[in-house]
Design a protein around this motif. Structure first.
Motif, PDB file in Angstrom:
ATOM      1  N   HIS A 156       0.826  -1.219   0.000  1.00 34.18           N
ATOM      2  CA  HIS A 156       0.000   0.000   0.000  1.00 34.18           C
ATOM      3  C   HIS A 156       0.853   1.258   0.000  1.00 34.18           C
ATOM      4  O   HIS A 156       0.412   2.314   0.460  1.00 34.18           O
ATOM      5  N   LEU A 189     -10.244  -1.443   0.609  1.00 34.94           N
ATOM      6  CA  LEU A 189      -9.897  -0.964  -0.731  1.00 34.94           C
ATOM      7  C   LEU A 189     -10.457  -1.899  -1.804  1.00 34.94           C
ATOM      8  O   LEU A 189     -10.994  -1.452  -2.820  1.00 34.94           O
ATOM      9  N   ASP A 211       1.578   3.278  -2.256  1.00 37.21           N
ATOM     10  CA  ASP A 211       1.053   4.414  -3.017  1.00 37.21           C
ATOM     11  C   ASP A 211      -0.102   5.111  -2.301  1.00 37.21           C
ATOM     12  O   ASP A 211      -0.613   6.121  -2.786  1.00 37.21           O
ATOM     13  N   ARG A 212      -0.531   4.574  -1.160  1.00 37.22           N
ATOM     14  CA  ARG A 212      -1.625   5.194  -0.403  1.00 37.22           C
ATOM     15  C   ARG A 212      -1.229   5.328   1.065  1.00 37.22           C
ATOM     16  O   ARG A 212      -2.010   5.021   1.970  1.00 37.22           O
ATOM     17  N   PRO A 217     -12.164   8.193   2.747  1.00 36.36           N
ATOM     18  CA  PRO A 217     -11.084   8.886   3.469  1.00 36.36           C
ATOM     19  C   PRO A 217     -11.482   9.316   4.867  1.00 36.36           C
ATOM     20  O   PRO A 217     -10.722   9.184   5.807  1.00 36.36           O
ATOM     21  N   ASP A 222      -3.498   7.348   3.490  1.00 37.58           N
ATOM     22  CA  ASP A 222      -4.660   6.608   3.979  1.00 37.58           C
ATOM     23  C   ASP A 222      -4.254   5.524   4.968  1.00 37.58           C
ATOM     24  O   ASP A 222      -4.994   5.218   5.918  1.00 37.58           O
TER      25      ASP A 222
END
Length: 706
Positions: free
Chosen positions: A253, A292, A255-256, A299, A259
């Motif tokens: 994860h 996800l 890239d996120r 969010p 979050d």
């Protein structure tokens, strides 16, 4: 996340007295949950050695369960010196209750910045007269910002975070050139990549001594103590087997990360470092992956469940219901349920007041056509918990009823699942559910609680009926005087009985039934006086009639006991008192026979009964009672006629009118005997005749008999 959270901080200061040659020790501390002894133990636990440079920042914890506290320890130079001219280093111990962070999370860097500013401004005041009871600090700390922390994440921070889950002590070496604030930021990023609840057992420091036996779990140092794992700054970190799964999830994860940090920050569970630590952390992070994959991640839900976010979600529920978007509604309800769990059902009263306004304005608890029962039940449950808490009070119930168009059974069911300590609320809900639920609720309540529920406004027919029936049943079983005491406390429930029963005979029958069960066969004058107040008010006429028909022969004598001293104290002549007493006793003799009626009333719609199930034992006749009161011999006679309710009430009113008129006559005669008039010559204005005639007896009560 934007905004600040207000915190109360307990503190202690370690140092030297300026100009002295004494050793370092505790100089002062604030009052609160931590005592001077507690701070002394904290000093012993977080000994890190003599630092080469200051400031030095250590993070830690103390306490357990609801008493768990996060610690921030700042060691810095003061502008003071000892007797040898050496600068004094002061160590400040700061403590924050973990439960105060239930609503909004903070970062260690944000807490340090706020406390360091307080020290620079010299707002930490030491009371020299009472150094162990100084004022705590009130500070505002920035809310944790996932985006800022995510930007600082690198591979080293991810590897160190995953390695910590192996329950090992880590020491970072080779970072001597890194300023203390940069080291603190690294520690902050590492902890942000772990479940937030681990902070309740996590310790870390910007510097420790390699020769000091300390228990700091993650720290910077120049040498590595025994039993600790070395991490060299700038070199790859080997992640042990226990942390590999967590490390791979973080990389997956990558890239996120914003979050991810927000998701981990929502964790409020009190966690610890053990063999199961990695498993729990992997499960929490895996939940983010599932959200996800299924498209159920929002969010705001991954954030901190702030009041603004919860309010927006409640408004969103209304829009989704109107658009029949059940899939999105279920997702938002899931987020709200997580918010309740995250906050452990605890919401600030002012915050709940805002949620109630949203529930009222958007009519979230009003029936929604086309909404399936299971979804509607879920919506009701979560909205009630957020807006009204886990305990449904009378105020909360009335607020719900005030803005709901139709109270559906599933809404009643949802409210019944909440705690309902108020007897009125308990009966209100139970009487609208299945019969066995009502019976269970009535049996759980005491006679005092049942009487209180019946007397509670706003009056409710079902509540009154259930409470009255329960009082009769419990009174029949217990016979311990509790029912009589409860009835006396609530005016024998005359007002709710009048409200509930439209017919006068039904009212009389129910009051008499309550009296019979409460007082049994104890028909004596003191008992009669407990039931009927003296002097009676107009609204007591119904109670008087019920008591008189229950008492049977001799009720007039029982009522005369307080009347005769009252008449004597008012100056009524003996002849008039004799006449009134004789008339009262004759009237009561006529009430000897019970009023015939149908079977005993037990609930609404059944015919009333005035018959005596348990007739009293032999009592002196009214003539015998009156003979004892008067010196003259009087002829005996018995009258056996039936008397109606109107006759009893009329007799009472006659007595009161006679007392009033006799008092007026006596006053007029006394004035005429003194040769005075109703005109006050000293003032020149007529006195109020009604004021004199209706004046109360003089202080001191009733005059003794002649």
């Amino acid at each position: 996340m934007n905004g600040h959270v207000r915190l109360q901080v307990e503190w202690a200061v370690e140092g030297k007295t300026p100009g002295s040659n004494k050793d370092y020790g505790l100089l002062a501390c604030s009052r609160g949950g931590l005592t001077p002894h507690d701070f002394t133990e904290i000093r012993s636990r977080y000994v890190t050695g003599t630092p080469k440079e200051l400031p030095q920042i250590t993070i830690g914890w103390v306490g357990g369960k609801e008493y768990t506290r996060l610690l921030l320890i700042i060691r810095r130079w003061s502008d003071q010196a000892d007797s040898f001219g050496r600068r004094i280093a002061q160590t400040h111990y700061f403590s924050v209750l973990y439960s105060d962070l239930a609503e909004q999370r903070i970062s260690y860097e944000g807490l340090y910045a706020a406390l360091d500013a307080e020290l620079d401004a010299e707002r930490l005041v030491i009371d020299l007269a009472n150094p162990e009871s100084c004022d705590p600090l009130d500070i505002h700390v920035p809310v944790l910002d996932p985006g800022t922390l995510a930007k600082r994440v690198n591979d080293a921070a991810i590897r160190v975070a995953a390695t910590l889950l192996s329950n090992r002590q880590l020491v970072v070496v080779g970072a001597e050139s890194l300023p203390p604030l940069q080291r603190l930021r690294f520690l902050d990023v590492v902890t942000a990549l772990l479940p937030y609840g681990l902070r309740t057992k996590l310790s870390a420091s910007t510097w420790t001594s390699g020769i000091t036996d300390h228990g700091i779990r993650l720290s910077f140092a120049s040498t590595v103590p025994p039993k600790a794992q070395q991490v060299t700054w700038g070199d790859p970190v080997t992640v042990p087997y226990e942390g590999k799964a967590y490390y791979e999830l973080l990389i997956e994860h990558g890239d996120r990360l914003t979050d991810v940090v927000a998701w981990l920050a929502r964790d409020s569970e009190l966690r610890s470092f053990s063999s199961d630590t990695a498993r729990g952390a992997v499960g929490l992070l895996a939940g983010f992956g599932v959200a996800l994959t299924t498209g159920t991640y929002d969010p705001w839900a991954g954030g901190l469940h702030t009041p603004g976010a919860i309010g927006d979600a409640l408004r969103q529920c209304d829009e989704l219901v109107r658009n029949q978007d059940i899939e999105s509604l279920s997702r938002v309800l899931g987020h709200l349920e997580l918010a309740v769990a995250d906050r452990k059902g605890r919401f600030d009263p002012d915050e709940q007041a805002r949620y109630r306004e949203i529930v009222r304005d958007y009519r979230l608890l009003s029936p929604r056509p086309g909404l399936k029962n299971d979804v509607w039940d879920r919506l009701c449950s979560v909205v009630l918990r957020i807006a009204y808490g886990s305990v449904l009070t009378l105020e909360g119930l009335l607020h719900v009823l005030d803005h709901v168009d139709v109270v559906r059974p599933d809404l009643i069911q949802a409210m019944a699942r909440m705690d309902t300590p108020d007897p009125y609320v308990c009966l209100y809900l139970a009487t609208r559910l299945e019969d066995y639920r009502q019976a269970q609720a009535v049996e759980r309540l005491s006679v005092d609680e049942l009487a209180r529920a019946a007397a509670q406004e706003p009056y409710d027919h079902l509540v009154i009926e259930a409470a009255l029936d329960g009082l009769v049943r419990q009174g029949q079983r217990q016979q311990d005087g509790a029912l009589a005491a409860a009835l006396q406390s609530y005016g024998h429930l005359v007002v709710p009985v009048v409200f509930h029963f439209p017919d006068a005979d039904q009212r009389l029958a129910k009051l008499r039934r309550l009296i019979e069960v409460a007082y049994g066969s104890n028909r004596d004058k003191p008992t009669f006086a407990k039931i009927v107040p003296f002097p009676p008010a107009p609204q007591d006429a119904l109670l008087f009639a019920a008591a008189a028909t229950w008492y049977g022969q001799g009720w007039g004598a029982a009522f005369l006991d307080p009347v005769i001293p009252f008449l004597r104290g008012s100056g009524v002549s003996k002849r008039e008192i004799d006449r009134i007493g004789k008339e009262m006793l004759v009237k009561s003799q006529r009430a000897k026979e019970p009023i015939p009626a149908g079977r005993q009333i037990e609930s609404v719609g059944k015919p009333p009964s005035f018959g005596q199930e348990n007739p009293p034992s032999r009592q002196p006749s009214p003539e015998e009672v009156y003979q004892n009161l008067q010196p003259e011999k009087r002829s005996r006679r018995r009258l056996f006629t039936r008397v109606s309710l109107d006759a009893v009430v009329t007799t009472l009113l006659i007595v009161l009118v006679v007392v009033f008129l006799v008092g007026v006559v006596i006053w007029v005669l006394s004035v005429l005997s003194k040769g005075t008039s109703l005109q006050d010559p000293g003032v020149g204005s007529p006195r109020s005749f009604s004021a004199v005639a209706t004046s109360a007896p003089p202080a001191g009560g009733i005059l003794p008999p002649n």
